[in-house]
Design an enzyme around this catalytic site. Structure first.
Site, PDB file in Angstrom:
ATOM      1  N   CYS A  11      44.428 -57.451 -30.814  1.00 12.00           N
ATOM      2  CA  CYS A  11      44.102 -56.514 -31.886  1.00 12.00           C
ATOM      3  C   CYS A  11      45.406 -56.207 -32.611  1.00 12.00           C
ATOM      4  CB  CYS A  11      43.384 -55.262 -31.374  1.00 12.00           C
ATOM      5  SG  CYS A  11      44.333 -54.190 -30.293  1.00 12.00           S
ATOM      6  N   CYS A  85      41.652 -57.922 -36.036  1.00 14.57           N
ATOM      7  CA  CYS A  85      42.982 -58.301 -36.535  1.00 14.57           C
ATOM      8  C   CYS A  85      42.903 -59.359 -37.623  1.00 14.57           C
ATOM      9  CB  CYS A  85      43.888 -58.749 -35.392  1.00 14.57           C
ATOM     10  SG  CYS A  85      43.317 -60.182 -34.502  1.00 14.57           S
ATOM     11  N   CYS A  89      45.519 -64.324 -35.849  1.00 14.69           N
ATOM     12  CA  CYS A  89      45.574 -65.166 -34.658  1.00 14.69           C
ATOM     13  C   CYS A  89      45.638 -66.637 -35.062  1.00 14.69           C
ATOM     14  CB  CYS A  89      44.339 -64.900 -33.797  1.00 14.69           C
ATOM     15  SG  CYS A  89      44.455 -65.533 -32.129  1.00 14.69           S
TER      16      CYS A  89
END
Length: 140
Positions: A11, A85, A89
């Protein structure tokens, strides 16, 4: 270690949701799963309300600290679970990516964090049943 799945929870601040998810997975799966958590912009400390909410269910997160998301952490994980998020990633072929839609506990009191904690537990239990189920006699 190839027979032991690894999970990375991500996150933004690595201070609430991902920390609770990692703590639940460690608590419920024990050493059957390798657990990591990280944030795309880690906070200074783990959310005190998240720490308190987890303490209510007997899980101590007080020693945890937010960690920065690295490419290596993603590369070394079988399953990457993001929690609000966005596209922070990195994506690698052959990895499994899940996005858990959870309320952000940042700035919330323990009362608001409890339902998030409980929702994370349900998601983690389902994940364990899929990637690291116990055998018929309670063994991995």
């Amino acid at each position: 270690m190839a027979d032991k799945p690894s999970v990375l929870f991500v996150c933004v601040h690595n201070a609430g949701r991902s920390q609770m998810a990692a703590a639940w997975l460690t608590h419920l799966a024990g050493d059957r799963v390798e657990v990591r958590s990280a944030g795309s912009a880690p906070g200074d400390r783990v959310n005190p309300a998240a720490v308190a909410a987890m303490a209510e269910v007997g899980i101590d997160m007080s020693a945890q600290t937010p960690k920065l998301l690295t490419v290596d952490a993603v590369r070394e994980s079988d399953v990457c679970i993001t929690m609000g998020c966005g596209d922070a990633c990195p994506v690698f072929p052959g990895k499994r990516y899940l996005d858990w839609k959870l309320d952000d506990p940042a700035g919330q009191g323990v009362e608001a964090v409890r339902p998030i904690r409980d929702e994370i537990r349900v998601l983690v239990e389902a994940l364990i049943a899929e990637i690291a189920p116990l055998g018929p006699e309670g063994s991995a």
